[in-house]
Design a protein around this motif. Structure first.
Motif, PDB file in Angstrom:
ATOM      1  N   GLN A 432     -19.176  17.732  57.549  1.00 61.80           N
ATOM      2  CA  GLN A 432     -18.501  18.125  56.305  1.00 61.80           C
ATOM      3  C   GLN A 432     -18.561  17.049  55.214  1.00 61.80           C
ATOM      4  OE1 GLN A 432     -17.271  21.083  55.426  1.00 61.80           O
ATOM      5  NE2 GLN A 432     -18.085  21.849  57.371  1.00 61.80           N
ATOM      6  N   GLN A 457     -18.670  18.473  51.753  1.00 63.69           N
ATOM      7  CA  GLN A 457     -19.608  19.587  51.594  1.00 63.69           C
ATOM      8  C   GLN A 457     -18.899  20.797  50.997  1.00 63.69           C
ATOM      9  OE1 GLN A 457     -22.752  19.486  51.979  1.00 63.69           O
ATOM     10  NE2 GLN A 457     -23.312  18.002  53.538  1.00 63.69           N
ATOM     11  N   ASN A 458     -17.669  21.030  51.472  1.00 59.16           N
ATOM     12  CA  ASN A 458     -16.875  22.160  50.987  1.00 59.16           C
ATOM     13  C   ASN A 458     -15.444  21.707  50.746  1.00 59.16           C
ATOM     14  OD1 ASN A 458     -18.855  24.497  51.443  1.00 59.16           O
ATOM     15  ND2 ASN A 458     -18.786  23.537  53.474  1.00 59.16           N
ATOM     16  N   GLN A 459     -14.976  21.808  49.524  1.00 58.39           N
ATOM     17  CA  GLN A 459     -13.617  21.401  49.193  1.00 58.39           C
ATOM     18  C   GLN A 459     -12.610  22.195  50.018  1.00 58.39           C
ATOM     19  OE1 GLN A 459     -12.598  18.978  47.405  1.00 58.39           O
ATOM     20  NE2 GLN A 459     -14.439  18.341  46.296  1.00 58.39           N
TER      21      GLN A 459
END
Length: 513
Positions: A432, A457-459
């Motif tokens: 992540q 990578q992804n909030q």
């Protein structure tokens, strides 16, 4: 060469204490008997010259005995930080082609686990209460090698700009020359008692504590480990302070090698604590810059100045400040040790005049030939028998050297020097984590706190607890970030260079930590 030096000392001072550890006293004759005993035992595993033996041991008499027993076989010692985790240890074991691991009961489990995952035979030798160390001494038996071994005797790892530690290979002659240079400069004698509170696996502890002591027939007093429920545990140095001060007085310590963090902690000894440090004649600090604040605090509390020493894994000790009056030169690492040459050069390789800042280049017989399997790096930093350190500095008119900066970035946390790039490389393996930058921010006390700035990578999916858990599994505890900050992007220059300074916040965040 190391064994020849040791035997000369044994013949002169057979009954003198070589190592003191808690209530244990080991004479030079007993020390050599145990070295011979262990080297013979290692030979039963067909360990021979050129084989690598890893020492996964804390500061202890066993470490000293295992080091010299390995050298007696003309094998290679790989001293390892026992605080490292399995993945870190495995890298060193595999990279060095280790043939055997010597450890104690505390390191046995992790050592066995590492060996079980490597597809080659590695012997595991556990030195504990069952290992037959001997107090029986036959003074007539001294088995000294008649040939001079010119191969490697020591592997250590030095971090650099790649973030992956590089193997430094040094010979018996390198170590012998280092201790000669240090001894001739500092005048260590058999009357000295040296207190070892810095790690023996590190160049500072190995060279300035163990080798300096044994070569000169002095006494090495090793701070014993703390045990809890029969198992050794690591505790912050502040909880060892009273014991260290007790040892200085009880053992009549004359030489105290340490790091800024330790000197700061000692200097903060409460005023109502009575301490007799009158036997101390030399205190010196290595590993990082000794600030004016710590220098002043220590001299005010104990009346003796902590002196700067400059060294590196590649060459051991290089320079030390032995000025009589340190008021104006406290921040200098002093003049080069005997038999060492230091130059300050510009980008074109030309030597600079007095007062000009440039790269520090050293030449010494204690210097490694280069990093293992690092041809491109070696061509850049080892030229014509000299080492281009990557450190920036200048000289004054008396030949004193001043360190003004570094081209490499390190974080000094709790007395440990940490390469942020190593931590970044670990963070980037997390599924992540998109980007990661690690910096050191000033702590409330001496040293720095490790802070990791992460672009996920992804909030919302990447959480602090997951990052910390991941790091704890793969990094020694002292390398695990204390602060995690998530950002949308990492600040960079127009050329794409990471702006690390902008990630180091002000004192408000330091206090928060």
């Amino acid at each position: 060469m190391l064994e020849k030096s040791l035997i000369e000392v044994i013949k002169k001072y057979p009954d003198k204490t070589a190592i003191a550890y808690d209530t244990l006293r080991i004479s030079y004759q007993e020390f050599y008997a145990n070295i011979t005993h262990l080297s013979n035992y290692l030979s039963t595993f067909s360990i021979d010259r050129g084989d690598c033996i890893a020492l996964n041991l804390p500061n202890s008499p066993e470490f000293a005995i295992a080091f010299y027993a390995t050298a007696k076989l003309n094998a290679i010692v790989l001293p390892i930080n026992p605080l490292l985790k399995e993945e870190e240890l495995s890298h060193y074991i595999i990279d060095s082609n280790t043939r055997a691991i010597i450890t104690n009961s505390n390191g046995a489990d992790i050592s066995h686990k590492i060996i079980s995952k490597i597809d080659k035979r590695i012997e595991l030798i556990v030195l504990d209460d069952t290992y037959p160390f001997t107090k029986e001494v036959d003074k007539s038996i001294i088995t000294e090698s008649t040939s001079i071994f010119k191969g490697d005797v020591l592997y250590q790892y030095s971090s650099g700009s790649t973030g992956r530690p590089k193997r430094v290979c040094r010979t018996q002659n390198n170590l012998y020359q280092e201790v000669i240079n240090f001894t001739e400069t500092t005048n260590i004698s058999p009357e000295d008692n040296i207190l070892c509170i810095v790690p023996l696996y590190h160049a500072h502890g190995l060279g300035n504590c163990l080798l300096a002591t044994i070569h000169n027939g002095a006494t090495l007093v090793i701070l014993e480990q703390v045990s809890h429920q029969g198992k050794a545990i690591e505790v912050p140095f502040v909880f060892r302070r009273s014991r260290v001060l007790e040892l200085i007085e009880k053992e009549k310590i004359t030489i105290l090698p340490a790091v800024p963090y330790i000197f700061n902690t000692l200097a903060e000894t409460p005023d109502d604590t009575q301490v007799d440090v009158s036997t101390l004649k030399l205190c010196f600090s290595a590993g990082n810059f000794l600030s004016k604040e710590i220098f002043d605090k220590f001299i005010q509390r104990f009346g003796i100045p902590p002196r700067q020493l400059y060294g590196c894994t590649e060459a051991g000790s290089i320079a030390i400040n032995l000025d009589e009056d340190l008021k104006n030169t406290y921040n200098s690492v002093g003049c080069p040790l005997k038999n060492i040459d230091i130059k300050i050069i510009d980008d074109a390789g030309k030597e600079l005049p007095i007062g000009s800042i440039g790269e520090i280049v050293i030449k010494s017989q204690a210097l490694t030939r280069g990093y293992h399997n690092q041809l491109e790096v070696n061509q850049q930093v080892f030229k014509d028998g000299s080492f281009f350190t990557g450190d920036l500095g200048k000289k004054d008119e008396f030949g004193r050297v001043y360190i003004t900066g570094r081209t490499q970035i390190f974080i000094d946390t709790g007395g440990h020097k940490v390469d942020p790039l190593e931590i970044e490389n670990i963070l980037l393996t997390h599924s992540q984590v998109k980007e990661a930058v690690v910096v050191g921010i000033k702590g409330l006390y001496a040293g720095e706190i490790i802070k990791a700035v992460i672009v996920p990578q992804n909030q919302g999916i990447c959480e602090e607890k997951d990052i910390l858990s991941y790091c704890k599994d793969k990094l020694a505890d002292f390398k695990v970030p204390k602060i995690i900050e998530f950002r949308d992007e990492i600040p960079k220059s127009p050329l794409g260079k990471i702006l690390r300074k902008s990630l180091i916040d002000n004192l408000s965040e330091t206090i928060k930590s």
